[in-house]
Design an enzyme around this catalytic site. Structure first.
Site, PDB file in Angstrom:
ATOM      1  CG  ASP A  86      35.516  46.480  35.666  1.00  0.00           C
ATOM      2  OD1 ASP A  86      35.672  45.440  35.025  1.00  0.00           O
ATOM      3  OD2 ASP A  86      35.195  47.569  35.143  1.00  0.00           O
ATOM      4  NE  ARG A 132      35.618  50.236  32.406  1.00  0.00           N
ATOM      5  CZ  ARG A 132      36.677  49.648  32.955  1.00  0.00           C
ATOM      6  NH1 ARG A 132      37.887  50.050  32.659  1.00  0.00           N
ATOM      7  NH2 ARG A 132      36.530  48.660  33.785  1.00  0.00           N
TER       8      ARG A 132
END
Length: 240
Positions: free
Chosen positions: A44, A178
């Site tokens: 990301d 995450r």
């Protein structure tokens, strides 16, 4: 038209923050003026660290390289959950942070060791009806996701300084760091999200031979070609 013949092999990159994985691919395509460049395992924009690029016939072993274990170092921020489970998202909820002890922090991490199931986040690239989840998430949609079996081989708690916890984790393919941060926050009773993430290893590859984005930008094509790992070298490094 390419100025040079497309090289076959692997280029290790230390991705800078703020870039997508495709930005790195596009940069290497421009620098070498070739088209056949792929990447193994998306990072990301908030994440940094090891991004494996495959060039030429190296793209044929992309799935093989992506299937290997990964190591990450990260920081989770307690007390706030977000809609993306990382700092790029909108805050959904804020909760008070309980007093942390070494015992209760370790107990939370211990719940996510070995085999367990993770629910993929809505901002993942998994497809639902042929559409990546992250595209549905951008439209404000939430759909049912199947939990996925993942594995943590080992973890290390590197620093506890409330509201932050630094950690290192060695995990299987398909693992969402995450979600790991989010779930640990839930066990601790206050919620959490991923603040920082750095991939330090993928299979037998690490950051020692990785080029920074600036080095790629400032390298002449001939110098960049010299940094590409050949397919026989990749095979030897993997012990294949």
């Amino acid at each position: 038209m390419s100025l040079i013949a497309t090289p076959d092999g692997v280029l290790l990159v230390d991705k800078a923050p703020g870039m997508t994985s495709h930005d790195v691919v596009a940069l290497v395509r421009r620098q070498l003026q070739i088209k056949k460049v792929g990447h193994c395992g998306t990072l990301d924009p908030i994440a940094t660290g090891l991004l494996i690029l495959t060039l030429g016939r190296g793209t044929k072993i992309q799935d093989l390289l992506m299937s290997e274990d990964k190591e990450y170092s990260g920081t989770l921020l307690l007390g706030k959950t977000t809609d993306t489970q990382d700092r790029a998202g909108e805050i959904l909820e804020e909760r008070p942070i309980p007093e942390l002890t070494e015992e209760n922090v370790r107990a939370a991490f211990e719940k996510f060791r070995g085999d367990f199931y993770q629910l993929p986040p809505m901002v993942s690239a998994i497809k639902h009806g042929g559409v990546p989840l992250y595209k549905l998430a951008r439209q404000g949609k939430t759909v049912e996701r199947e939990p996925r079996l993942v594995h943590v081989y080992r973890y290390q708690i590197d620093r506890v300084a409330s509201p932050e916890i630094d950690f290192t984790v060695l995990c299987s393919k398909g693992f969402y760091v995450r979600t790991y941060a989010h779930d640990i926050g839930e066990v601790l009773g206050c919620g959490a999200h991923l603040k920082e993430l750095r991939r330090t290893r993928s299979g037998r590859f690490d950051l020692k031979r990785a080029l920074s984005v600036e080095e790629i930008r400032n390298s002449a094509p001939v110098d960049l070609l010299g940094k590409i790992l050949s397919l026989p070298e990749v095979s030897r490094m993997r012990g294949a």
